[in-house]
Design a protein around this motif. Structure first.
Motif, PDB file in Angstrom:
ATOM      1  N   TYR A  38       0.853  -1.181   0.000  1.00 27.31           N
ATOM      2  CA  TYR A  38       0.000   0.000   0.000  1.00 27.31           C
ATOM      3  C   TYR A  38       0.894   1.238   0.000  1.00 27.31           C
ATOM      4  O   TYR A  38       0.802   2.108   0.858  1.00 27.31           O
ATOM      5  CB  TYR A  38      -0.978   0.006   1.174  1.00 27.31           C
ATOM      6  CG  TYR A  38      -2.262   0.763   0.855  1.00 27.31           C
ATOM      7  CD1 TYR A  38      -3.215   0.205   0.002  1.00 27.31           C
ATOM      8  CD2 TYR A  38      -2.499   2.022   1.375  1.00 27.31           C
ATOM      9  CE1 TYR A  38      -4.375   0.894  -0.311  1.00 27.31           C
ATOM     10  CE2 TYR A  38      -3.650   2.724   1.063  1.00 27.31           C
ATOM     11  CZ  TYR A  38      -4.586   2.159   0.216  1.00 27.31           C
ATOM     12  OH  TYR A  38      -5.730   2.841  -0.104  1.00 27.31           O
ATOM     13  N   HIS A  40       3.029   4.635  -0.619  1.00 26.01           N
ATOM     14  CA  HIS A  40       2.711   6.056  -0.744  1.00 26.01           C
ATOM     15  C   HIS A  40       4.009   6.833  -0.931  1.00 26.01           C
ATOM     16  O   HIS A  40       5.092   6.236  -1.093  1.00 26.01           O
ATOM     17  CB  HIS A  40       1.922   6.539   0.475  1.00 26.01           C
ATOM     18  CG  HIS A  40       2.531   6.181   1.795  1.00 26.01           C
ATOM     19  ND1 HIS A  40       3.761   6.644   2.212  1.00 26.01           N
ATOM     20  CD2 HIS A  40       2.080   5.370   2.795  1.00 26.01           C
ATOM     21  CE1 HIS A  40       4.039   6.181   3.408  1.00 26.01           C
ATOM     22  NE2 HIS A  40       3.042   5.386   3.784  1.00 26.01           N
ATOM     23  N   GLU A  41       3.918   8.154  -0.882  1.00 29.04           N
ATOM     24  CA  GLU A  41       5.079   8.988  -1.154  1.00 29.04           C
ATOM     25  C   GLU A  41       6.205   8.752  -0.151  1.00 29.04           C
ATOM     26  O   GLU A  41       7.386   8.902  -0.470  1.00 29.04           O
ATOM     27  CB  GLU A  41       4.680  10.464  -1.163  1.00 29.04           C
ATOM     28  CG  GLU A  41       5.830  11.438  -1.375  1.00 29.04           C
ATOM     29  CD  GLU A  41       6.611  11.211  -2.656  1.00 29.04           C
ATOM     30  OE1 GLU A  41       7.810  11.583  -2.682  1.00 29.04           O
ATOM     31  OE2 GLU A  41       6.046  10.666  -3.631  1.00 29.04           O
ATOM     32  N   SER A  80      -2.662  -3.102  -2.247  1.00 32.41           N
ATOM     33  CA  SER A  80      -2.866  -2.510  -3.576  1.00 32.41           C
ATOM     34  C   SER A  80      -1.724  -2.944  -4.496  1.00 32.41           C
ATOM     35  O   SER A  80      -0.910  -2.128  -4.900  1.00 32.41           O
ATOM     36  CB  SER A  80      -2.912  -0.985  -3.487  1.00 32.41           C
ATOM     37  OG  SER A  80      -1.710  -0.489  -2.906  1.00 32.41           O
ATOM     38  N   GLU A  81      -1.681  -4.238  -4.812  1.00 35.96           N
ATOM     39  CA  GLU A  81      -0.536  -4.783  -5.534  1.00 35.96           C
ATOM     40  C   GLU A  81      -0.288  -4.087  -6.869  1.00 35.96           C
ATOM     41  O   GLU A  81       0.854  -3.728  -7.198  1.00 35.96           O
ATOM     42  CB  GLU A  81      -0.730  -6.287  -5.762  1.00 35.96           C
ATOM     43  CG  GLU A  81       0.453  -6.952  -6.443  1.00 35.96           C
ATOM     44  CD  GLU A  81       0.275  -8.450  -6.576  1.00 35.96           C
ATOM     45  OE1 GLU A  81       0.533  -8.970  -7.672  1.00 35.96           O
ATOM     46  OE2 GLU A  81      -0.156  -9.078  -5.578  1.00 35.96           O
ATOM     47  N   LYS A  82      -1.342  -3.853  -7.649  1.00 42.64           N
ATOM     48  CA  LYS A  82      -1.158  -3.229  -8.961  1.00 42.64           C
ATOM     49  C   LYS A  82      -0.567  -1.835  -8.839  1.00 42.64           C
ATOM     50  O   LYS A  82       0.405  -1.486  -9.533  1.00 42.64           O
ATOM     51  CB  LYS A  82      -2.496  -3.160  -9.707  1.00 42.64           C
ATOM     52  CG  LYS A  82      -2.386  -2.548 -11.096  1.00 42.64           C
ATOM     53  CD  LYS A  82      -3.744  -2.505 -11.797  1.00 42.64           C
ATOM     54  CE  LYS A  82      -3.627  -1.843 -13.167  1.00 42.64           C
ATOM     55  NZ  LYS A  82      -4.957  -1.746 -13.844  1.00 42.64           N
ATOM     56  N   ALA A  83      -1.130  -1.017  -7.952  1.00 43.53           N
ATOM     57  CA  ALA A  83      -0.625   0.339  -7.754  1.00 43.53           C
ATOM     58  C   ALA A  83       0.791   0.324  -7.189  1.00 43.53           C
ATOM     59  O   ALA A  83       1.635   1.158  -7.551  1.00 43.53           O
ATOM     60  CB  ALA A  83      -1.553   1.116  -6.827  1.00 43.53           C
ATOM     61  N   ASP A  84       1.068  -0.639  -6.307  1.00 39.75           N
ATOM     62  CA  ASP A  84       2.411  -0.749  -5.740  1.00 39.75           C
ATOM     63  C   ASP A  84       3.447  -1.028  -6.822  1.00 39.75           C
ATOM     64  O   ASP A  84       4.530  -0.430  -6.843  1.00 39.75           O
ATOM     65  CB  ASP A  84       2.454  -1.862  -4.693  1.00 39.75           C
ATOM     66  CG  ASP A  84       1.700  -1.510  -3.419  1.00 39.75           C
ATOM     67  OD1 ASP A  84       1.328  -0.327  -3.255  1.00 39.75           O
ATOM     68  OD2 ASP A  84       1.484  -2.423  -2.601  1.00 39.75           O
ATOM     69  N   GLU A  86       3.203  -0.353  -9.991  1.00 45.57           N
ATOM     70  CA  GLU A  86       3.329   0.831 -10.851  1.00 45.57           C
ATOM     71  C   GLU A  86       4.271   1.856 -10.214  1.00 45.57           C
ATOM     72  O   GLU A  86       5.128   2.438 -10.885  1.00 45.57           O
ATOM     73  CB  GLU A  86       1.958   1.442 -11.104  1.00 45.57           C
ATOM     74  CG  GLU A  86       1.072   0.595 -12.016  1.00 45.57           C
ATOM     75  CD  GLU A  86      -0.343   1.144 -12.143  1.00 45.57           C
ATOM     76  OE1 GLU A  86      -0.660   2.114 -11.401  1.00 45.57           O
ATOM     77  OE2 GLU A  86      -1.112   0.611 -12.959  1.00 45.57           O
ATOM     78  N   LEU A  87       4.106   2.078  -8.903  1.00 43.19           N
ATOM     79  CA  LEU A  87       4.986   3.018  -8.214  1.00 43.19           C
ATOM     80  C   LEU A  87       6.435   2.509  -8.244  1.00 43.19           C
ATOM     81  O   LEU A  87       7.370   3.291  -8.490  1.00 43.19           O
ATOM     82  CB  LEU A  87       4.513   3.213  -6.772  1.00 43.19           C
ATOM     83  CG  LEU A  87       5.257   4.252  -5.920  1.00 43.19           C
ATOM     84  CD1 LEU A  87       4.327   4.893  -4.901  1.00 43.19           C
ATOM     85  CD2 LEU A  87       6.459   3.643  -5.196  1.00 43.19           C
ATOM     86  N   ARG A  90       7.990   3.241 -11.546  1.00 34.84           N
ATOM     87  CA  ARG A  90       8.326   4.663 -11.712  1.00 34.84           C
ATOM     88  C   ARG A  90       9.587   5.042 -10.949  1.00 34.84           C
ATOM     89  O   ARG A  90      10.328   5.932 -11.375  1.00 34.84           O
ATOM     90  CB  ARG A  90       7.161   5.547 -11.234  1.00 34.84           C
ATOM     91  CG  ARG A  90       5.926   5.495 -12.097  1.00 34.84           C
ATOM     92  CD  ARG A  90       4.978   6.647 -11.771  1.00 34.84           C
ATOM     93  NE  ARG A  90       4.544   6.655 -10.385  1.00 34.84           N
ATOM     94  CZ  ARG A  90       3.471   6.023  -9.931  1.00 34.84           C
ATOM     95  NH1 ARG A  90       2.729   5.295 -10.760  1.00 34.84           N
ATOM     96  NH2 ARG A  90       3.125   6.100  -8.648  1.00 34.84           N
ATOM     97  N   SER A 192       0.186   4.165   5.661  1.00 35.36           N
ATOM     98  CA  SER A 192      -0.793   3.349   4.943  1.00 35.36           C
ATOM     99  C   SER A 192      -2.116   3.307   5.691  1.00 35.36           C
ATOM    100  O   SER A 192      -3.181   3.149   5.081  1.00 35.36           O
ATOM    101  CB  SER A 192      -0.251   1.931   4.747  1.00 35.36           C
ATOM    102  OG  SER A 192       0.926   1.945   3.962  1.00 35.36           O
TER     103      SER A 192
END
Length: 304
Positions: A38, A40-41, A80-84, A86-87, A90, A192
């Protein structure tokens, strides 16, 4: 970016990258950021630091069940595996280690890593067994990834102190790198668990960073202030929020996390240039938040 689901895959990928980048301009040192996902910045800042200081950047995502106590939020911990992923992409991560619980704990555990002393206060007192779970899983991850440096956020300052002690006492060949707390524009420390907060709780939670900032100014500008006065001020400030339920407000030495049993000790620390941590844990509804400020004390007051 490569994704490893098993220990064998992670080891093979990291070994291949070490060999491939041996002698290259960026080097083949491994930087490692262990997380429970999960992202974040705050996590992104750790990954950027890892990338800047290491030729190979490794991220792990694993919600570790053995660091959760009975009735804690293991089952509803945000994922949030997909979003993780992606981050991670990046931020230039080379390898993501994404194991299952069965992969990390395939059979009943007979070995546990326990660190004493620095685990006895703060979250260690509130969450019995928590840091045994943290130390055990991080030790396992270090043996799997074999990093040169591992990056951790200072929001979990007790965790940093525990892992530094573990690494030192067990002669682990890895450097623990603490990184600054990342905050929202209004001061709330990124976590998180912030996703659990209602809009009203989110507003009320700002009392944490605000009370810590005010106390830090007091510590820096008033050499006569006592540890009791500091913790009383923070406690009273937090109690102005009707939604806040205080777990602890403590001022301790850092990184040893020893209590200041006499007011004189704060003056002694100023003279020696020692460091202290002012740490809080507060529940808003069912969501438990932690925050802190770590300060190197100075004998002369600052004009702020």
């Amino acid at each position: 970016m490569k994704i490893a689901a098993t220990i064998a895959e992670a080891r093979a990928l990291i070994a291949a990258l070490r060999e491939e980048r041996r002698g290259s301009a960026q080097g083949n040192a491994v930087g490692f950021v262990p997380t429970m996902g999960y992202l974040h910045e705050g996590h992104a800042s750790l990954l950027r630091r890892s990338r800047a200081e290491s030729g190979i950047s490794v991220l792990s995502i694993f919600v570790n069940p053995i660091q959760f106590g009975p009735g804690e939020d293991l089952d509803r911990y945000p994922r949030s595996e997909k979003a993780d992923l992606e981050l991670a992409g990046r931020e230039g991560v080379d390898v993501v280690f994404l194991p299952s619980v069965d992969e990390m704990y395939p059979e009943e555990r007979k070995a546990t890593v326990t660190v004493t002393g620095v685990t006895e206060r703060l979250c260690g007192a509130s969450r019995p067994g928590h840091f045994d779970g943290v130390a055990t899983v991080v030790s396992k991850l270090f043996h799997i990834v074999k990093p040169d440096k591992a990056f951790f956020g200072a929001k979990d300052a007790q965790q940093v102190a525990v892992l530094q002690k573990m690494v030192t006492d067990l002669n682990m060949d890895v450097e623990i790198v603490p990184c600054p707390i990342v905050r929202e524009e209004d001061g709330l420390a990124l976590s998180s668990r912030n996703v659990y907060l209602s809009s009203e709780q989110r507003r009320e939670a700002l009392v944490l960073s605000r009370s810590l900032r005010e106390a830090a100014v007091l510590i820096e500008t008033d050499v006569s202030v006592t540890s009791r006065q500091i913790t009383n001020q923070v406690t009273k400030a937090i109690e102005t929020s009707p939604l806040a339920e205080i777990d602890y407000v403590e001022l301790l030495t850092f990184p040893n996390l020893e209590p200041l049993v006499a007011d004189r000790e704060l003056s002694d620390l100023r003279q020696s240039g020692g460091s202290v941590i002012l740490a809080v844990a507060v529940k808003f509804g069912t969501t438990r938040l932690i925050d802190n400020v770590i300060m190197k004390l100075k004998e002369a007051p600052l004009h702020v």
